[in-house]
Design an enzyme around this catalytic site. Sequence first.
Site, PDB file in Angstrom:
ATOM      1  N   ARG A   1      30.806  35.941  36.937  1.00 19.15           N
ATOM      2  CA  ARG A   1      29.807  36.191  37.985  1.00 19.15           C
ATOM      3  C   ARG A   1      30.429  36.025  39.367  1.00 19.15           C
ATOM      4  NH1 ARG A   1      25.190  37.118  35.473  1.00 19.15           N
ATOM      5  NH2 ARG A   1      24.910  36.019  33.489  1.00 19.15           N
ATOM      6  N   ASP A   2      30.047  36.924  40.265  1.00 15.38           N
ATOM      7  CA  ASP A   2      30.489  36.818  41.655  1.00 15.38           C
ATOM      8  C   ASP A   2      29.870  35.554  42.267  1.00 15.38           C
ATOM      9  OD1 ASP A   2      31.610  39.118  43.896  1.00 15.38           O
ATOM     10  OD2 ASP A   2      30.556  37.344  44.665  1.00 15.38           O
ATOM     11  N   ILE A   3      30.655  34.836  43.049  1.00 18.51           N
ATOM     12  CA  ILE A   3      30.203  33.578  43.649  1.00 18.51           C
ATOM     13  C   ILE A   3      29.132  33.825  44.714  1.00 18.51           C
ATOM     14  CG2 ILE A   3      31.863  33.388  45.564  1.00 18.51           C
ATOM     15  CD1 ILE A   3      32.373  30.484  44.624  1.00 18.51           C
TER      16      ILE A   3
ATOM     17  N   ASN B   1      36.725  48.436  45.486  1.00 15.85           N
ATOM     18  CA  ASN B   1      37.167  48.513  46.877  1.00 15.85           C
ATOM     19  C   ASN B   1      38.684  48.470  46.918  1.00 15.85           C
ATOM     20  OD1 ASN B   1      34.493  48.446  47.832  1.00 15.85           O
ATOM     21  ND2 ASN B   1      34.444  46.225  47.781  1.00 15.85           N
TER      22      ASN B   1
ATOM     23  N   VAL C   1      39.645  40.426  48.430  1.00 17.08           N
ATOM     24  CA  VAL C   1      40.520  39.672  47.511  1.00 17.08           C
ATOM     25  C   VAL C   1      41.600  40.616  46.972  1.00 17.08           C
ATOM     26  CG1 VAL C   1      40.640  38.382  45.352  1.00 17.08           C
ATOM     27  CG2 VAL C   1      38.660  38.081  46.869  1.00 17.08           C
TER      28      VAL C   1
ATOM     29  N   HIS D   1      39.816  44.299  41.212  1.00 20.18           N
ATOM     30  CA  HIS D   1      38.555  43.871  40.598  1.00 20.18           C
ATOM     31  C   HIS D   1      37.527  44.972  40.696  1.00 20.18           C
ATOM     32  CE1 HIS D   1      38.599  42.584  44.819  1.00 20.18           C
ATOM     33  NE2 HIS D   1      37.299  42.844  44.835  1.00 20.18           N
ATOM     34  N   MET D   2      36.690  45.033  39.674  1.00 18.05           N
ATOM     35  CA  MET D   2      35.586  45.987  39.646  1.00 18.05           C
ATOM     36  C   MET D   2      34.284  45.203  39.764  1.00 18.05           C
ATOM     37  SD  MET D   2      34.672  48.521  36.509  1.00 18.05           S
ATOM     38  CE  MET D   2      36.034  49.613  36.817  1.00 18.05           C
ATOM     39  N   HIS D   3      33.432  45.598  40.716  1.00 13.97           N
ATOM     40  CA  HIS D   3      32.107  44.979  40.843  1.00 13.97           C
ATOM     41  C   HIS D   3      31.140  45.702  39.908  1.00 13.97           C
ATOM     42  CE1 HIS D   3      32.839  42.928  44.844  1.00 13.97           C
ATOM     43  NE2 HIS D   3      33.785  43.860  44.902  1.00 13.97           N
TER      44      HIS D   3
HETATM   45  P1  5GP Z   1      35.959  42.577  47.651  1.00 16.35           P
HETATM   46  O1  5GP Z   1      35.315  42.596  49.005  1.00 16.35           O
HETATM   47  O2  5GP Z   1      37.397  42.113  47.719  1.00 16.35           O
HETATM   48  O3  5GP Z   1      35.789  43.859  46.894  1.00 16.35           O
HETATM   49  O4  5GP Z   1      35.132  41.505  46.804  1.00 16.35           O
HETATM   50  C1  5GP Z   1      35.587  40.220  46.516  1.00 16.35           C
HETATM   51  C2  5GP Z   1      34.461  39.498  45.815  1.00 16.35           C
HETATM   52  O5  5GP Z   1      34.963  38.308  45.259  1.00 16.35           O
HETATM   53  C3  5GP Z   1      33.306  39.098  46.742  1.00 16.35           C
HETATM   54  O6  5GP Z   1      32.089  39.697  46.280  1.00 16.35           O
HETATM   55  C4  5GP Z   1      33.291  37.579  46.672  1.00 16.35           C
HETATM   56  O7  5GP Z   1      31.978  37.038  46.703  1.00 16.35           O
HETATM   57  C5  5GP Z   1      33.991  37.301  45.357  1.00 16.35           C
HETATM   58  N1  5GP Z   1      34.702  36.020  45.321  1.00 16.35           N
HETATM   59  C6  5GP Z   1      35.575  35.559  46.245  1.00 16.35           C
HETATM   60  N2  5GP Z   1      36.050  34.351  45.875  1.00 16.35           N
HETATM   61  C7  5GP Z   1      35.465  34.056  44.684  1.00 16.35           C
HETATM   62  C8  5GP Z   1      35.562  32.920  43.801  1.00 16.35           C
HETATM   63  O8  5GP Z   1      36.283  31.956  44.030  1.00 16.35           O
HETATM   64  N3  5GP Z   1      34.798  32.966  42.672  1.00 16.35           N
HETATM   65  C9  5GP Z   1      33.986  34.029  42.364  1.00 16.35           C
HETATM   66  N4  5GP Z   1      33.284  33.950  41.230  1.00 16.35           N
HETATM   67  N5  5GP Z   1      33.873  35.112  43.178  1.00 16.35           N
HETATM   68  C10 5GP Z   1      34.605  35.115  44.324  1.00 16.35           C
END
Ligand code: 5GP
Length: 113
Positions: free
Chosen positions: A28-30, A86, A95, A99-101
Amino acid sequence: MDCVFCKIVTGEIPADILYQDDEIIAFRDINPLAPTHLLIIPRKHIPSLARLSEADSPLVGNMVNAANQLAKREGVAEGGYRLVLNCGKQGGQLVPHLHMHLLGGRQLSNALG
Ligand code: 5GP
Ligand code: ZN
């Protein structure tokens, strides 16, 4: 390597892991932007989509397949969901570990950017 998602892979940083196999994990996303907001990542550190090689095609297929299974398990498959990758600064990637949302569980905006 100082990568937050690599640390989730090794267990150094805790996460709510919902699926894992020898290649990928999902958690799960934080900071969830929807009732279901999961991240599907490769175990190996690939910095972004732009750094994928042709040999990684099965890995990407595995990520999409896992996302589809998780969407069913989360109960959002029927209502609809969104997969987002992204890439790079202007693509909104924060990050630097591929990663895939998976977003679902509410009406998502039609706007993409
Ligand atoms: P991006 O903007 O790089 O596509 O998305 C990165 C995602 O990683 C964000 O939605 C953010 O909330 C999530 N994220 C960042 N750090 C952590 C973490 O330590 N744990 C979890 N579970 N999600 C994280
Ligand atoms: Zn990493």
